[in-house]
Design a protein around this motif. Structure first.
Motif, PDB file in Angstrom:
ATOM      1  N   TYR A 193     -90.323  32.059 -68.808  1.00  0.00           N
ATOM      2  CA  TYR A 193     -89.241  31.490 -69.610  1.00  0.00           C
ATOM      3  C   TYR A 193     -89.133  32.293 -70.900  1.00  0.00           C
ATOM      4  CZ  TYR A 193     -90.105  27.738 -66.311  1.00  0.00           C
ATOM      5  OH  TYR A 193     -90.293  27.020 -65.157  1.00  0.00           O
TER       6      TYR A 193
ATOM      7  N   ARG B 250     -83.899  31.300 -70.843  1.00  0.00           N
ATOM      8  CA  ARG B 250     -83.727  31.797 -69.475  1.00  0.00           C
ATOM      9  C   ARG B 250     -84.997  31.612 -68.647  1.00  0.00           C
ATOM     10  NH1 ARG B 250     -79.118  35.430 -69.170  1.00  0.00           N
ATOM     11  NH2 ARG B 250     -78.123  35.488 -71.231  1.00  0.00           N
ATOM     12  N   GLN B 251     -84.767  31.266 -67.395  1.00  0.00           N
ATOM     13  CA  GLN B 251     -85.853  31.121 -66.427  1.00  0.00           C
ATOM     14  C   GLN B 251     -85.799  32.301 -65.465  1.00  0.00           C
ATOM     15  OE1 GLN B 251     -85.538  27.663 -63.941  1.00  0.00           O
ATOM     16  NE2 GLN B 251     -87.425  28.075 -62.831  1.00  0.00           N
TER      17      GLN B 251
ATOM     18  N   ALA C 290     -84.142  21.721 -64.357  1.00  0.00           N
ATOM     19  CA  ALA C 290     -83.769  21.945 -65.759  1.00  0.00           C
ATOM     20  C   ALA C 290     -82.731  20.942 -66.232  1.00  0.00           C
ATOM     21  CB  ALA C 290     -83.279  23.372 -65.964  1.00  0.00           C
TER      22      ALA C 290
ATOM     23  N   ASN D 162     -82.929  36.309 -62.665  1.00  0.00           N
ATOM     24  CA  ASN D 162     -82.646  35.304 -63.702  1.00  0.00           C
ATOM     25  C   ASN D 162     -82.193  34.044 -62.991  1.00  0.00           C
ATOM     26  OD1 ASN D 162     -80.548  35.263 -66.727  1.00  0.00           O
ATOM     27  ND2 ASN D 162     -81.966  33.789 -65.917  1.00  0.00           N
ATOM     28  N   ALA D 163     -83.137  33.117 -62.733  1.00  0.00           N
ATOM     29  CA  ALA D 163     -82.861  31.960 -61.891  1.00  0.00           C
ATOM     30  C   ALA D 163     -82.021  30.905 -62.578  1.00  0.00           C
ATOM     31  CB  ALA D 163     -84.179  31.338 -61.417  1.00  0.00           C
ATOM     32  N   ASN D 164     -82.120  30.791 -63.909  1.00  0.00           N
ATOM     33  CA  ASN D 164     -81.386  29.746 -64.613  1.00  0.00           C
ATOM     34  C   ASN D 164     -81.209  30.169 -66.072  1.00  0.00           C
ATOM     35  OD1 ASN D 164     -80.045  27.377 -65.082  1.00  0.00           O
ATOM     36  ND2 ASN D 164     -81.735  26.030 -64.513  1.00  0.00           N
ATOM     37  N   THR D 165     -80.088  29.786 -66.648  1.00  0.00           N
ATOM     38  CA  THR D 165     -79.827  30.059 -68.055  1.00  0.00           C
ATOM     39  C   THR D 165     -79.375  28.775 -68.732  1.00  0.00           C
ATOM     40  OG1 THR D 165     -79.193  32.359 -67.614  1.00  0.00           O
ATOM     41  CG2 THR D 165     -78.490  31.418 -69.703  1.00  0.00           C
ATOM     42  N   LEU D 166     -80.130  28.348 -69.737  1.00  0.00           N
ATOM     43  CA  LEU D 166     -79.804  27.148 -70.501  1.00  0.00           C
ATOM     44  C   LEU D 166     -79.276  27.587 -71.859  1.00  0.00           C
ATOM     45  CD1 LEU D 166     -83.093  25.206 -69.674  1.00  0.00           C
ATOM     46  CD2 LEU D 166     -80.917  25.112 -68.449  1.00  0.00           C
TER      47      LEU D 166
ATOM     48  N   TRP E 210     -86.173  19.878 -71.330  1.00  0.00           N
ATOM     49  CA  TRP E 210     -85.566  19.869 -70.006  1.00  0.00           C
ATOM     50  C   TRP E 210     -86.641  19.520 -68.981  1.00  0.00           C
ATOM     51  CZ3 TRP E 210     -84.652  23.672 -73.598  1.00  0.00           C
ATOM     52  CH2 TRP E 210     -83.334  23.848 -74.029  1.00  0.00           C
TER      53      TRP E 210
END
Length: 450
Positions: A288, A297-298, A345, A306-310, A340
């Protein structure tokens, strides 16, 4: 025609004008032209047979077919086989390896590379150009932009990009990457030292460049960012990918060939600003990152995806993750600490503080949140009483300035902070367990007061 004066001369039959004068090292006794008129074979007092391209007047190949002078020779109809007889009492049949002569550049042609598919050839030369040819020898495209001669060239794996740079004098520090589809310049950059060699590696994911300063630089080809610099014990004169693994083969000026292993495993790209904080899962599978671009970012470490962007409303200054509780938290410059719930998330809480939290940590299996703050205080919050509303249970004061860092033991009983006052402080948490606050006075408590 050829005579005792050694050169071979060719004329145009239509107007009897001289076309080429082809130099020979010895008197020529016999000539033979291929059926299509493209090639000429010559032999004589020397044991070598010369194969010429008649269109360009260039020597294609010299064949050491005999040990004494050649008395006669003949090209096969397809121009690919030569039969010859000699005073050494032998007759020989030789295959001609050279297929074609191309005048590639005005001046010296300095380097070439063949695409993985074998369908294209790239060349560079003293005319400051890189050129792309098809397998029939037809010019497909040329690439301009260099202000000096080019000395090195390399295709990427799928043939969509062409890299070139350096020059034979070892003075040029520029490297270019062009798109082969349209000839567009994708990138140009200047190294700190003159370029000695370059090659795409790792299935075209990286570009390796060697230089006079004894350094091997590895660039990520997708973004053309410098990923790693490796210092070599000698100046490298050439670089190429290892045929069986991800290592590099580097030829040195000290006469040694070295197999070099790059230490950089991956370069993760996505943040549009400085990266301020990192946290990793205990199993090493997830990473992270929080940055100035207001994102957390995950990443999947195995693939670099880049699996996830918060996205938050301010730059992320610090992040923390706890695998046991599945909680991820991040503090922003907007004085908000966000939480999260993993793996999806999903938003867990938003905690607004009176000041910025420079560093956050999760401890006690994700049951407590520590926040190092700008007002010289270290705050502890309980996350079990109300998962959506963190409860302030403890404040540590003593630093004489901003508290920048915080760490804690796994059980949360030992806490360490570091601040602008140049001190580290070790704290003991007095709170063993947090209880939900009373909303009204109970009867037993009322009797005690009386």
């Amino acid at each position: 025609a050829a005579g005792d004066d050694q050169p071979i001369r060719t004329w145009n039959l239509a107007d009897a004008k001289a076309v080429h004068t082809l130099p020979q090292p010895a008197v020529v006794r016999r000539l033979s032209v291929s059926q299509d008129g493209a090639r000429l074979a010559a032999g004589g007092d020397e044991a070598l047979a010369s194969i010429w391209d008649l269109a360009t007047g260039k020597l294609l190949e010299q064949l050491p077919v005999h040990t004494a002078g050649i008395t006669d020779l003949a090209l096969a109809a397809d121009g690919k086989t030569l039969s010859s007889i000699s005073t050494d009492k032998t007759i020989r049949r030789s295959g001609i390896a050279a297929q074609q002569m191309i005048v590639a550049h005005q001046g010296s042609a300095n380097a070439l590379d063949v695409s993985t598919s074998g369908e294209q050839i790239a060349t560079v030369g003293d005319d400051k150009l890189a050129k792309l040819w098809d397998r029939q020898g037809q010019l497909v495209r040329q690439f301009s932009g260099s202000a000096a001669a080019l000395g090195h060239v390399s295709f990427n794996t799928d043939g969509t990009q062409l890299a070139a740079g350096g020059d034979p004098t070892r003075k040029v520090q520029d490297v270019f990457i062009w798109k082969t589809e349209d000839g567009g310049l994708a990138k140009k950059w200047t190294l700190p030292s003159p370029v000695l060699g370059l090659s795409f590696i790792n299935d075209g994911r990286r570009l390796a460049v060697t230089a006079v300063d004894n350094r091997l630089r590895l660039y990520e080809a997708a973004e053309l960012l410098l990923g790693e610099t490796i210092t070599l014990p000698a100046t490298s004169v050439a670089v190429a990918p290892h045929p069986t693994d991800d290592r590099l083969l580097v030829a040195g000026s000290d006469g040694k060939l070295r197999a070099v292993t790059a230490n950089l495993r991956q370069l993760l790209l996505g943040h549009q600003g400085a990266v301020h904080s990192l946290a990793a899962s205990a199993d090493g599978q997830q990473l992270y990152s929080g940055g100035a671009d207001k994102t957390l970012r995950q990443w999947k470490l195995e693939s670099g995806e880049n699996a996830n962007t918060l996205t938050g409303s301010a730059p992320m200054l610090s992040i923390a993750v706890d695998d046991k509780s599945g909680l991820l938290v991040g503090s922003g410059s907007d004085k908000i600490v966000r939480g999260w719930k993993l793996p999806a998330a999903e938003p867990a809480f938003e905690l607004t503080l009176p000041v910025i939290a420079r560093s956050v940590r999760l401890t006690a299996a994700g049951q407590r949140l520590l926040a190092a703050c700008d007002d010289a205080q270290l705050r502890t919050f309980d996350l079990t009483l109300d998962p959506q509303v963190p409860q302030l249970i403890e404040v540590f004061a003593g630093h004489a300035g901003v508290v920048y860092a915080v760490a804690a033991s796994e059980d949360g009983k030992l806490i360490v902070s570091g601040g602008a006052d140049k001190t580290l402080r070790i704290w003991n948490s007095a709170v063993q367990r947090a209880a939900r606050p009373h909303t009204a006075m109970g009867a037993a408590a009322a009797r005690v007061q009386k």
